[in-house]
Design an enzyme around this catalytic site. Structure first.
Site, PDB file in Angstrom:
ATOM      1  N   CYS A   2      29.369 -71.190 -73.169  1.00 43.34           N
ATOM      2  CA  CYS A   2      30.634 -71.818 -72.833  1.00 43.34           C
ATOM      3  C   CYS A   2      31.709 -71.255 -73.744  1.00 43.34           C
ATOM      4  CB  CYS A   2      30.541 -73.338 -72.947  1.00 43.34           C
ATOM      5  SG  CYS A   2      29.502 -73.912 -74.272  1.00 43.34           S
ATOM      6  N   ARG A  49      33.180 -75.528 -70.035  1.00 48.32           N
ATOM      7  CA  ARG A  49      31.747 -75.788 -69.947  1.00 48.32           C
ATOM      8  C   ARG A  49      31.023 -74.973 -68.876  1.00 48.32           C
ATOM      9  NH1 ARG A  49      27.999 -80.955 -68.419  1.00 48.32           N
ATOM     10  NH2 ARG A  49      26.197 -80.112 -69.486  1.00 48.32           N
ATOM     11  N   ALA A  51      27.396 -75.611 -67.513  1.00 42.61           N
ATOM     12  CA  ALA A  51      26.341 -76.618 -67.673  1.00 42.61           C
ATOM     13  C   ALA A  51      24.965 -75.974 -67.523  1.00 42.61           C
ATOM     14  CB  ALA A  51      26.522 -77.712 -66.620  1.00 42.61           C
ATOM     15  N   GLY A  76      26.126 -72.297 -77.240  1.00 44.04           N
ATOM     16  CA  GLY A  76      24.810 -71.728 -77.509  1.00 44.04           C
ATOM     17  C   GLY A  76      23.679 -72.616 -77.046  1.00 44.04           C
ATOM     18  N   ASP A  97      21.081 -80.332 -76.212  1.00 42.52           N
ATOM     19  CA  ASP A  97      20.403 -79.686 -77.346  1.00 42.52           C
ATOM     20  C   ASP A  97      21.260 -79.707 -78.614  1.00 42.52           C
ATOM     21  OD1 ASP A  97      21.875 -77.903 -75.578  1.00 42.52           O
ATOM     22  OD2 ASP A  97      21.323 -76.276 -76.912  1.00 42.52           O
ATOM     23  N   LEU A 256      17.927 -59.117 -66.123  1.00 45.55           N
ATOM     24  CA  LEU A 256      18.394 -57.743 -65.906  1.00 45.55           C
ATOM     25  C   LEU A 256      17.198 -56.809 -66.062  1.00 45.55           C
ATOM     26  CD1 LEU A 256      21.732 -57.713 -67.964  1.00 45.55           C
ATOM     27  CD2 LEU A 256      21.409 -58.205 -65.535  1.00 45.55           C
ATOM     28  N   ILE A 288      21.034 -51.970 -61.498  1.00 48.32           N
ATOM     29  CA  ILE A 288      22.252 -51.316 -61.001  1.00 48.32           C
ATOM     30  C   ILE A 288      22.099 -49.809 -61.103  1.00 48.32           C
ATOM     31  CG2 ILE A 288      23.443 -51.445 -63.265  1.00 48.32           C
ATOM     32  CD1 ILE A 288      26.065 -51.910 -61.580  1.00 48.32           C
ATOM     33  N   SER A 363      17.719 -60.528 -70.946  1.00 48.71           N
ATOM     34  CA  SER A 363      17.913 -59.077 -71.031  1.00 48.71           C
ATOM     35  C   SER A 363      17.194 -58.528 -72.263  1.00 48.71           C
ATOM     36  CB  SER A 363      19.409 -58.764 -71.035  1.00 48.71           C
ATOM     37  OG  SER A 363      19.843 -58.349 -72.281  1.00 48.71           O
TER      38      SER A 363
END
Length: 561
Positions: A2, A49, A51, A76, A97, A256, A288, A363
């Site tokens: 966020c 935010r 969510a 985070g 969290d 990814l 990609i 990733s």
């Protein structure tokens, strides 16, 4: 993932200042909130935010009945929040969290609180009872944080620097906007006027130390000593644990997949664990490239092997060139290799946001730095030098690869997860003898590959696939993205402009036309902010004038070299 933003001691009208917070709205497309701080009329929080955990109570600033004087804005994920809640018998009001930060701070203070967090985070914590403000950022700076502090104590904080560039204040000279250092916290006194005074900056974790929170998470099967089989087993256990804890989400998870070693190991482990955890949907993987690009073909092989729901995004150099300016705006950097490699990641993130419902994206970032994956590591004068370079690269990730990965995904409201940068996994890997971690038999990341040999997690040819320069891997064999970009730049920058680069850009002057072109765009977007990129990313131990692996004489060395 966020966007967080806050002001303490603003001299100007808050309503006018708050328009600056909208510049980071892309980081949190689900909701936003501005809130003034009771009793401090010139202090406020802004929050955008996305969510991911606790759809109902996840708005920020987060406040709970037990601590009415604490205000928390954080960006985070804290992966061990449930473990810590049970360990210390905290009574939580929400399922968020981040609530764990309030309980830990109340019981242990800021420093111990920071050391116990296993996750990626940037936070602004306000304690009105003791008139304190705290900032903090995770070990590798996976989550971004910038601050502006004037001589007279006005503090402004934002996830991205663009949220601070037009903040107004009473000082006649422009205030510096600086990235908050990873692995640190800072404590400020909050005066009755709302202004602050910095009391101390402390480091709570460094990548070479085992994190304090490891003692609250007993992993079965970890062995001791540096016997090769033990080390390989430990690497597998810690890596799988790193992926597993990152499954924490109420939104769909994807990955990814470039078809290289790192993203393939992440994707394969993710698919395996998703089945074990009985996730209600198949894992989507995303690649990609141009039609005949090596990465697309390799990714297709891996996806078929692991059984993911695979998506391919077609990439043309023209699309890439059109995206460059927007990419530089989001990156807030003029580093050449960062910009070059960000274009593909930016376009694939756009596709994920527009065409799928995956929001949490895994990733393979961080592996090259940790496991000595760059081609130039073959030229390290000694294993010790290679090990030291690895630590240097990890400490600078927040300026380069991690910055790229965060901004290109956040630009499209996605949340990135990077298991290779798990605190515990990296601390263990860096504790191994330097000789074990060095390239071996002409193959980089030898130890990592060896650890997964015979596990049937990914195809053997991928396990031992050489590293591609990112700009080569994702574009056509006939003509690379690198070559197409150079052609475009030739038409934009002439020789006489480049000759004057030193005078025009005295700090970090560009040495190539590409560097000049990127710098011009950066200066147009962020005039006078060149100190955000303190130096260019460049290979070591070889006479390199360009950061791309494709320009190195040792690129694609023979196997028997």
């Amino acid at each position: 993932m966020c966007g967080i933003w806050a002001l303490f001691g603003s001299d100007e009208c808050l309503a006018a200042q708050c328009t600056n917070a909208m510049k980071i709205a892309h980081r949190g497309p689900d909701a936003f909130r501005f809130e003034n701080v009771n009793g401090f009329t010139n202090c406020c929080f802004g929050f955008h935010r996305l969510a991911i955990v606790d759809q109902l109570y996840g708005m920020q600033p987060l406040r709970v009945k037990k601590f009415p004087y604490l205000w928390l804005c954080y960006n985070g994920e804290i992966y061990n929040h449930i473990t810590l809640k049970e360990q210390f018998e905290f009574e939580h009001q929400t399922k968020v969290d981040g609530e764990i930060l309030l309980h830990l701070y109340d019981r242990f203070g800021i420093e111990k609180m920071s050391t116990l967090l296993d996750g990626v985070f940037a936070f602004i914590l306000l304690d009105t009872a003791n008139r304190k403000v705290f900032l903090g950022r995770d070990t590798y700076g996976v989550r971004p944080l910038f601050k502006l502090l004037t001589d007279d104590g006005f503090l402004a904080v934002s996830s991205e620097a663009k949220g601070l560039t037009e903040i107004t204040h009473s000082m006649s000279t422009p205030a510096e906007i600086t990235p908050f250092p990873p692995g640190h916290f800072e404590e400020f006194d909050l005066k009755l006027t709302g202004k602050v005074k910095s009391l101390r900056m402390g480091r709570f974790h460094c990548c070479t130390e085992e994190p304090k929170h490891a003692s609250y998470n007993n992993l079965q099967g970890l062995g001791t000593g540096f016997e090769l089989e033990t080390v390989k087993s430990n690497i597998r256990i810690l890596f799988e644990n790193a992926v597993k804890k990152r499954l924490m989400a109420h939104r769909r998870i994807g990955c990814l997949l470039s078809g290289g070693l790192d993203s393939s190991l992440v994707a394969a482990t993710l698919v395996k664990l998703a089945k074990e955890e009985e996730l209600q949907y198949p894992i989507q993987t995303f690649a990609i490239g141009a039609d005949d690009s090596p990465d697309l073909l390799a990714a297709r092989k891996v996806a078929a092997y692991i059984g993911s729901e695979h998506h391919e995004v077609n990439f043309t150099p023209e699309e890439g060139i059109r995206a460059v300016e927007e990419v530089i705006f989001h990156l807030e950097s003029f580093d050449i290799t960062t910009v070059r490699a960000s274009v593909g990641m930016f376009l694939i993130s756009k596709y994920i946001r527009e065409k799928t419902d995956s929001v949490v994206i895994f990733s393979g970032e961080g592996s090259d730095e940790l496991t000595q994956g760059y081609i130039y590591f073959h030229k390290a004068p000694s294993p010790k030098a290679g090990a030291e370079e690895s630590v240097r690269l990890l400490k600078e990730l927040y300026l380069f690869d991690v910055l790229r990965a965060d901004r290109t995904t956040a630009a499209h409201g996605l949340e990135l997860r990077v298991p290779f940068l798990d605190h515990r996994f990296t601390a263990y890997y860096l504790s191994l003898p330097a000789e074990m971690r060095a390239p071996k038999n002409g193959v980089e990341k030898h130890l990592l590959r060896e650890s997964f040999k015979g596990m049937n997690l990914i195809p053997d040819e991928i396990l031992w696939r050489r590293k591609e320069a990112f700009s080569d891997g994702m574009t056509s064999l006939k003509k690379s993205w690198y070559a197409s970009l150079q052609e475009h730049i030739e038409s934009e920058v002439n020789d006489s402009q480049l000759e004057k680069a030193d005078k025009l850009f005295p700090f970090n002057p560009p040495k190539t036309k590409e560097g000049f072109y990127i710098r011009q765009v950066f200066e147009k977007k962020y005039p006078g902010r060149s100190d955000w990129t303190p130096h260019y990313w460049m290979p070591r131990w070889i006479k390199a004038t360009d950061p791309s692996a494709r320009t190195l004489s040792i690129y694609k060395p023979d196997k028997d070299e």
